[in-house]
Structure formats: C-alpha cells, structure tokens
Design a protein around this motif. Structure first.
Motif, PDB file in Angstrom:
ATOM      1  N   PHE A   4       0.881  -1.276   0.003  1.00 45.35           N
ATOM      2  CA  PHE A   4       0.149  -0.058  -0.198  1.00 45.35           C
ATOM      3  C   PHE A   4       1.090   1.160   0.082  1.00 45.35           C
ATOM      4  O   PHE A   4       0.388   2.242   0.345  1.00 45.35           O
ATOM      5  CB  PHE A   4      -0.844   0.080   1.104  1.00 45.35           C
ATOM      6  N   LEU A   7      -0.679   4.128  -1.953  1.00 44.48           N
ATOM      7  CA  LEU A   7      -1.928   4.741  -1.224  1.00 44.48           C
ATOM      8  C   LEU A   7      -1.491   5.395  -0.038  1.00 44.48           C
ATOM      9  O   LEU A   7      -2.126   6.248   0.086  1.00 44.48           O
ATOM     10  CB  LEU A   7      -2.762   3.584  -0.654  1.00 44.48           C
ATOM     11  N   ASP A   8      -0.499   5.079   0.674  1.00 43.12           N
ATOM     12  CA  ASP A   8       0.173   5.883   1.837  1.00 43.12           C
ATOM     13  C   ASP A   8       0.738   7.091   1.432  1.00 43.12           C
ATOM     14  O   ASP A   8       0.371   8.218   1.924  1.00 43.12           O
ATOM     15  CB  ASP A   8       1.209   5.082   2.721  1.00 43.12           C
ATOM     16  N   GLY A  11      -2.271   9.154   0.287  1.00 45.37           N
ATOM     17  CA  GLY A  11      -2.973   9.773   1.762  1.00 45.37           C
ATOM     18  C   GLY A  11      -2.267  10.725   2.423  1.00 45.37           C
ATOM     19  O   GLY A  11      -2.798  11.735   2.887  1.00 45.37           O
ATOM     20  N   LEU A  14      -2.954  13.893   0.655  1.00 42.28           N
ATOM     21  CA  LEU A  14      -4.374  14.499   0.889  1.00 42.28           C
ATOM     22  C   LEU A  14      -4.274  15.152   2.240  1.00 42.28           C
ATOM     23  O   LEU A  14      -4.867  16.477   2.423  1.00 42.28           O
ATOM     24  CB  LEU A  14      -5.442  13.389   1.234  1.00 42.28           C
ATOM     25  N   SER A  15      -3.586  14.666   3.113  1.00 39.83           N
ATOM     26  CA  SER A  15      -3.713  15.556   4.531  1.00 39.83           C
ATOM     27  C   SER A  15      -3.073  16.864   4.295  1.00 39.83           C
ATOM     28  O   SER A  15      -3.183  17.549   4.765  1.00 39.83           O
ATOM     29  CB  SER A  15      -2.838  14.545   5.492  1.00 39.83           C
ATOM     30  N   ARG A  18      -5.089  19.096   2.508  1.00 38.98           N
ATOM     31  CA  ARG A  18      -6.149  19.629   3.165  1.00 38.98           C
ATOM     32  C   ARG A  18      -5.633  20.817   4.260  1.00 38.98           C
ATOM     33  O   ARG A  18      -6.288  21.992   4.520  1.00 38.98           O
ATOM     34  CB  ARG A  18      -6.763  18.642   4.042  1.00 38.98           C
ATOM     35  N   TYR A 117      -5.416  18.261  -4.456  1.00 38.40           N
ATOM     36  CA  TYR A 117      -6.126  17.244  -3.610  1.00 38.40           C
ATOM     37  C   TYR A 117      -6.903  16.094  -4.654  1.00 38.40           C
ATOM     38  O   TYR A 117      -6.704  15.131  -4.667  1.00 38.40           O
ATOM     39  CB  TYR A 117      -7.297  17.977  -2.742  1.00 38.40           C
ATOM     40  N   MET A 124      -4.832   7.797  -6.224  1.00 39.05           N
ATOM     41  CA  MET A 124      -4.950   6.783  -4.924  1.00 39.05           C
ATOM     42  C   MET A 124      -6.315   5.857  -5.858  1.00 39.05           C
ATOM     43  O   MET A 124      -5.830   4.601  -5.831  1.00 39.05           O
ATOM     44  CB  MET A 124      -5.738   7.329  -3.881  1.00 39.05           C
ATOM     45  N   LYS A 128      -5.655   1.666  -6.521  1.00 33.33           N
ATOM     46  CA  LYS A 128      -6.760   0.860  -6.124  1.00 33.33           C
ATOM     47  C   LYS A 128      -7.020  -0.240  -7.157  1.00 33.33           C
ATOM     48  O   LYS A 128      -7.367  -1.395  -6.886  1.00 33.33           O
ATOM     49  CB  LYS A 128      -7.812   1.510  -5.531  1.00 33.33           C
TER      50      LYS A 128
END
Lengths: 139, 111
Positions: A4, A7-8, A11, A14-15, A18, A117, A124, A128
């Motif tokens: 992953f 994905l990490d 992710g 994304l943080s 934001r 974003y 992501m 997936k």
C-alpha cells in the motif's frame, strides 16, 4: 516496497493539501484582522511548507514515501497601509495597518490546493484499480 | 477345536496397521516440524497474515467509529484505514477462494 505504498503516499498528500486549504481559509478569514493573536500588529499571512517524507537512508531506498508538513511559516512581506481615520486602530496620521493578505492570491492558492487534492485522489483510485486488476488474475 | 495363535502372526500384523496421527508425526518428524514450527512454514505464515488482516479490520472499525462520534480529526486517515482494510480483505478472500478451488480439484480427482 509495501503493498500500500502508493496509497500511503497519496494519503499523506491528501492530509497535506487539506492543511494548505485550512491555512488558506485562515488567511481569508483574517484578511481584515488588524490585531494579531499575540496582540502585536495586524494578522500575518501564513503559509504551509511541505517536504518529502523520510530522512533516513533506508527511507530513501523506497520508491513512494509521500509528503509531510515541514512547518507553517509567516509571510514576511510588509503589511498594507490603508487610510481610515475613524478606525480604532488608526495611527496619528489616520492610517490603519492591515494584514499582508491579498484575497486574489488566497483564491488562487485555494484553487491550487483543490486541484492538487483531486490529482492525489485520482492517483489513489488508479493505485486501487491496479491492485484490483492484479487480484482479477487469480479469478 | 481351537488352534493355538502363532505369535509370529500377531507380530507381523502390526506392519499392516494404520498408524495414528501421533505415530505419523513421531515417525515423520521432518514434515510435521515444518508445519508446527514457530515463525516458519505455510501454517504460521497464514496465521500471521490473518492476524494482520484482523488488525487492519479493527483499525478501520475504530476509525469509522471515531468519525461517526465526531472524534476523528483527520478524515483522510479514516478513509485510508477503511481502504487498507477493504483491499486486504479482497486479497485474503481471493487467495482463500483460490486455495479452496485447489482443494476441490484434489477431491474431484478420479481414482
């Protein structure tokens, strides 16, 4: 290389995006604040500094490491001076020291954070679906 | 009229006896040790991976509960935990289906 990692990495981005959005929102909210939080002078525009995650040599061997927030720094550019003698914070000459926030710059930052974003969400989703396609091989 | 039992017949009968599972593990120590050994072999690997799968599922459940009760400060972390759990479960169930398929193939072998 973990299962992953992609994905990490997405992710963490994304943080980070934001947080950029949060800071831009704070700048916009305080665009007219003539008094800062510590009571000295007007609000100073804040900016997020991002850096690549992972500092050790073992981390540098990995392909996908993601991003992390190095810090939130204040914009050192000079504040705006607006003539408004009736303002309670006006000086002897009738000028008010306003924050160094430019609303147009903040709006473009907002668009940039939103698009970044979206890009990370797309990355992501692609990671997936690639994983799911690999699992389809076993069916 | 009863015949006396020849002791040599009784002793030779044990060669045809089917050994119990304990005997099999005792006589075939190498194969049994590979399955029962800690930290190696397919069985422990499977148990290890299932433990990790359960951990990701619990993590996702905790994160979802925190989001539902308004305690989660980072929605991205919740989404990541749920996605990781979902993909792990997909991988595990696909592998499990494949293993069951293989076992069924063995059972359906014509003898």
């Amino acid at each position: 290389m973990g299962l992953f990692d992609a994905l990490d990495a997405s992710g963490s981005a994304l943080s980070a995006e934001r947080l950029r959005m949060d800071v831009t929102a704070e700048n916009l909210a305080n665009a007219q604040s003539t008094r800062g939080a510590n009571g000295t002078g007007p609000y100073k525009r804040k900016e997020v500094v991002l850096e690549q995650a992972g500092s050790s040599f073992a981390d540098s061997l990995q392909a996908a490491r993601g991003v992390r927030v190095a810090g939130i720094v204040e914009d050192p550019s000079p504040p705006r001076r607006v003539y408004d003698p009736g303002h309670p914070d006006a000086d002897a000459q009738g000028y008010v020291t306003m924050p160094n926030v430019n609303t147009v710059t903040e709006m473009t930052d907002l668009i940039g954070a939103s698009r970044a974003y979206e890009a990370n969400v797309t990355a992501m989703q692609t990671a997936k679906s690639m994983f799911a396609r690999t699992l389809d091989l076993l069916k | 009229m009863t015949l006396p039992i020849d002791p040599s017949i009784a002793s030779s009968a044990s060669e045809w006896a089917i050994p119990s599972v304990d005997d099999a593990t005792a006589s075939d120590g190498a194969g049994a040790g590979a399955v029962q050994g800690e930290g190696s072999g397919f069985g422990s690997m499977l148990a290890n991976q299932l433990g990790k799968l359960e951990a990701t599922q619990n993590e996702a459940a905790d994160a979802s509960q925190a989001l539902a009760t308004g305690q989660a400060t980072d929605p991205e972390a919740v989404v990541m935990a749920v996605e990781r759990a979902r993909l792990s479960m997909q991988l595990a169930s696909t592998l499990r289906n494949k293993a069951v398929e293989a076992v069924n193939d063995v059972f359906h072998t014509q003898v």
